[in-house]
Write an enzyme that holds these catalytic residues in place. Structure first.
Site, PDB file in Angstrom:
ATOM      1  CG  ASP A   1     -15.202 -11.872   4.413  1.00 55.45           C
ATOM      2  OD1 ASP A   1     -14.444 -12.778   4.024  1.00 55.45           O
ATOM      3  OD2 ASP A   1     -14.836 -10.960   5.180  1.00 55.45           O
TER       4      ASP A   1
ATOM      5  CD  GLU B   1     -18.341 -15.126  11.126  1.00 55.99           C
ATOM      6  OE1 GLU B   1     -19.079 -14.210  11.522  1.00 55.99           O
ATOM      7  OE2 GLU B   1     -17.200 -14.931  10.647  1.00 55.99           O
TER       8      GLU B   1
ATOM      9  CD  GLU C   1      -9.865 -14.531  10.597  1.00 55.16           C
ATOM     10  OE1 GLU C   1      -8.826 -14.115  11.111  1.00 55.16           O
ATOM     11  OE2 GLU C   1     -10.791 -13.777  10.232  1.00 55.16           O
TER      12      GLU C   1
END
Length: 769
Positions: free
Chosen positions: A452, A533, A529
């Site tokens: 991430d 973002e 996911e």
């Protein structure tokens, strides 16, 4: 040994550990990062499964093949359309088929699993542990060396082949079921087999002899000094398809490279994909490439040139015989903030919530005294920074400059604290072993599994750019800008083969989107996911590049933003109807979790339907207008929430205010904003001023967003401009609003594609009318 003495030794050891941890600080402008984690903080995982040459480069984390470099026994590699897995028995290759898997949520997941592979291995030696031996932009070489012998395999995104080179001996082929040979008398080099309803083919060198050992095993007797062959699985059983694949089977990929160009005058982004191949037999070195839907759909550059198509988890992958192809897409633009909302009937409401949000700003980011005693990983801190900068922009545009300055001061305070390296638990660490910048405390395995980074650092880069728009000196390279630059390089370095950071760590240049998992953990390959973002990260790059006059960085951000938006429209939202299986579309409107080998309507942490839907919407900022391209899709998507919520409750789940529960209206502000992109009046009507607030947002920003769209209308993405920071809106009465932001120190004149011209003063937002 006395208790006091034991305690003294413990304190001395702790002090030594603390001193050792701080013994390697490195200055970056006004900031500091550490070369060693503090105390018992987790370390970055090693990536040992690379050849000596590759170990000299920064580790290729967060890619479609990253499972290979971290694991002696890697998970399947989803190259598309084929899947692969190196094992002790040999190199597995399979052509996945669609599986429809019902879930307890009463929807379905679509799986394309790595199953029933053929296994290819050398006869003269046992294959050794697989290591990454080479990585170009969308192809890799895998070495399975054992002593002085090696079997090297080249695989690539979109390629219908695996290309093999062995140092000596013959090759063995093991089948998952009885195989029936297909006559291909035109070329004795070809072994084509029908196995379990699928057709596989191997293409050997001139002089090869294919010998059947049994119904499930074949040997390829390779001539001396001709240790090469390729293997494929066919998309159909047509003789012409086999002939096409045979014709290009000896063009072994040597290099793959992507390049991009942003034409500011037309707001177009052109991407060029170039594959260099070596002809192992004959003189034809033209490779056969497989194009994904986002590459071939609505692309006149390849129209009429495409061949057969593979069914895949990404939709039809269509074959193109060419060393190069191009794509062209429109960059839709955005502005950092929208202008102040006018004196309408909700103006007092906006003033009230703004006053409250400014007054309670330190609950959004705690005071210095509490700075180490709260949920404070880089992700949550980044969301807090974004929350404050977006609120500051609202205050600024509503004329409250004092409030803006208070909020920006708090943003600087928090960023400077983290960047200083002085926090007990909040700091940045650069790991030379694999080439990465990580933050502590670790959360979501951002350190332990390298997950991430683009999500986390995207918030920080965007927030730093917002500060820099108003205070360029703070963001100078000899001050705090040096630390921001390191975060940019961590997620988006353009250096290939460097040792400091890998090339575009998170971005998959061929699939056109990012990957979140650093180590590619799991049987389904890598995953992502929150596509929204990821977009937020590229927004940060564009703004940071504009602030510093760094056109290369800005253009990189524009390319990443535009490309990922196109991928989202295909693989998360299926706006063109080319990707989702009918069984999936009957139950779900969008994908929330995308994997190498499956897609699903779920999240990692909950199966609550509002969060499943919202994770690919947040953060809803002024750069989210790309979601307004298909207004009917927005209304259709939000229209599924009542039924999905009813199913959720019928399964014994519940909403509430307890510690482990979420409010029934969770993320209602996100959904109101999303609706407003299609129908501003409906979005404003459904927003509850007293309802829940998403962690990365404020009531003020939400109401300002809604009032702005009610005044200007939804985004009009048909109009472009000759500047990167622009947006156009159109009301139902046809009235348009043109916006452009000038991040430079000199005036600019912006020309829109509909003929409108707008002069914009330095570091301001221009508006017409």
């Amino acid at each position: 040994m006395t208790t006091a003495y034991r305690l003294a030794l413990i304190l001395i050891a702790a002090a030594l550990a603390w001193t050792g941890a701080l013994a390697q600080p490195v200055k970056a402008g006004a900031g500091t990062y550490l070369l060693t984690p503090k105390g018992s903080d987790p370390k970055v995982p090693p990536a040992p499964m690379r050849t000596d040459a590759m170990l000299k480069t920064a580790a290729q984390t967060n890619q479609w093949y990253s499972t290979l470099i971290f694991n002696a026994q890697p998970e399947p590699i989803y190259a598309q359309p084929l899947t692969f897995r190196p094992t002790a028995a040999g190199f597995e290759m399979a052509l996945p088929s669609k599986e429809v898997v019902p879930t307890e949520r009463r929807d379905v997941e679509i799986h394309y699993a790595h199953k029933n592979p053929i296994v290819i291995s050398p006869v003269a030696f046992a294959p050794g542990p697989a290591k990454l031996a080479k990585a170009s932009d969308w192809a890799i070489d895998i070495s399975m060396a054992n002593g002085g012998d090696d079997m090297r395999v080249t695989i690539a995104h979109g390629s219908p082949y695996a290309s093999f080179q062995t140092t000596r001996g013959d090759v063995r082929l093991k089948l998952p079921a009885d195989g029936v040979r297909i006559d291909f008398a035109a070329d004795p080099r070809v072994l084509a087999l029908r196995v379990g309803g699928k057709t596989y083919a191997l293409f050997g060198p001139t002089g090869v002899r294919w010998e059947a050992v049994s119904a499930t095993e074949w040997l390829g007797r390779l001539p001396a000094n001709s240790g090469y062959f390729s293997a494929t699985a066919l998309p159909d059983d047509q003789p012409a398809t086999l002939q096409l694949l045979a014709r290009h089977a000896y063009a072994f990929l040597q290099d793959t490279r992507v390049s991009w160009r942003y034409d500011q005058a037309t707001s177009r982004v052109e991407t060029t994909f170039t594959a260099t191949a070596r002809a192992m037999e004959g003189s034809d070195a033209v490779p056969l490439l497989g194009l994904y839907p986002h590459q071939w759909h609505d692309n006149p550059a390849v129209a009429g040139k495409l061949g057969p198509a593979y069914d895949s988890v990404r939709g039809p992958i269509r074959l193109l015989a060419a060393p190069e192809f191009k794509t062209g897409r429109t960059y839709p633009g955005f502005v950092p903030h929208w202008p102040g909302a006018g004196d309408g009937p909700r103006a007092k409401d906006l003033a009230d919530v703004l006053k409250t949000d400014v007054r309670t700003r330190r609950t959004l980011i705690p005071d210095k005294e509490n700075r180490d005693n709260w949920r404070t990983s880089a992700y949550w801190q980044g969301k807090g920074l974004t929350r404050l900068t977006q609120l500051a922009a609202v205050a600024e545009q509503q004329g409250n400059v004092a409030a803006r300055d208070q909020l920006m001061s708090l943003v600087k305070e928090r960023m400077e604290f983290w960047f200083s390296g002085e926090g007990r638990s909040n700091y940045f660490h650069y790991d030379k072993g694999i080439g990465t910048m990580v933050t502590y405390p670790d959360e979501f395995f951002a350190v332990a599994q390298m997950n991430d980074h683009h999500f986390h650092y995207g918030y920080w880069i965007r927030a730093a750019a917002e500060v820099a728009l108003r205070d360029p000196a703070w963001a100078a390279k000899d001050r705090w800008g040096a630390m921001v630059d390191l975060l940019v390089k961590d997620i988006a370095s353009t250096e290939r083969g460097g040792s400091d950071f890998p090339f575009l760590r998170n971005f998959d240049v061929y699939e056109g989107h990012s990957w979140a998992s650093g180590v590619g953990l799991g049987a389904w390959g890598n995953n992502q996911e929150s596509s929204s973002e990821a977009i937020n990260a590229w927004v940060g790059l564009i703004l940071w590049g504009e602030v510093h006059g760094d056109r290369a960085l800005r253009d990189l951000g524009v390319w990443l933003y535009t490309t990922e938006v196109e991928a989202i429209q295909h693989y998360w939202f299926d706006l063109h109807g080319l990707v989702f299986a009918p069984e999936y579309k009957a139950k779900s409107v969008e994908v929330s979790m995308l994997f190498g080998g499956k897609y699903a309507h779920n999240t990692w942490w909950t199966d609550e339907p509002r969060q499943i839907k919202g994770i690919n919407l947040l953060p809803m900022t002024t750069a989210s207008t790309y979601m307004g391209r298909d207004k009917a899709f927005i209304q259709r998507s939000l229209g599924t929430l009542p039924a999905e919520t009813e199913i959720y409750l019928s399964r014994g789940k519940s909403y509430g205010s307890g510690r482990d529960q979420v409010p029934k209206d969770i993320w209602q502000d996100i959904f109101a904003k999303y609706m407003a992109l299609a129908d501003p009046a409906a979005g404003l009507a459904q927003w509850d001023r007293w309802g829940s607030v998403e962690t990365g947002d404020t009531r003020s920003h939400t109401l300002h967003w809604l009032l702005s769209l009610n005044e200007m209308g939804p985004p009009d993405l048909s109009v472009t401009a000759d500047t990167p920071l622009y947006a156009v809106f159109k009301r139902t009465d046809g009235q348009k609003t043109h916006l452009a932001f000038n991040a430079s120190a000199t005036p600019i004149s912006v020309r829109f594609s509909d003929g409108k011209t707008l002069d914009v003063a330095p570091r301001t937002l221009g508006r017409a009318p």
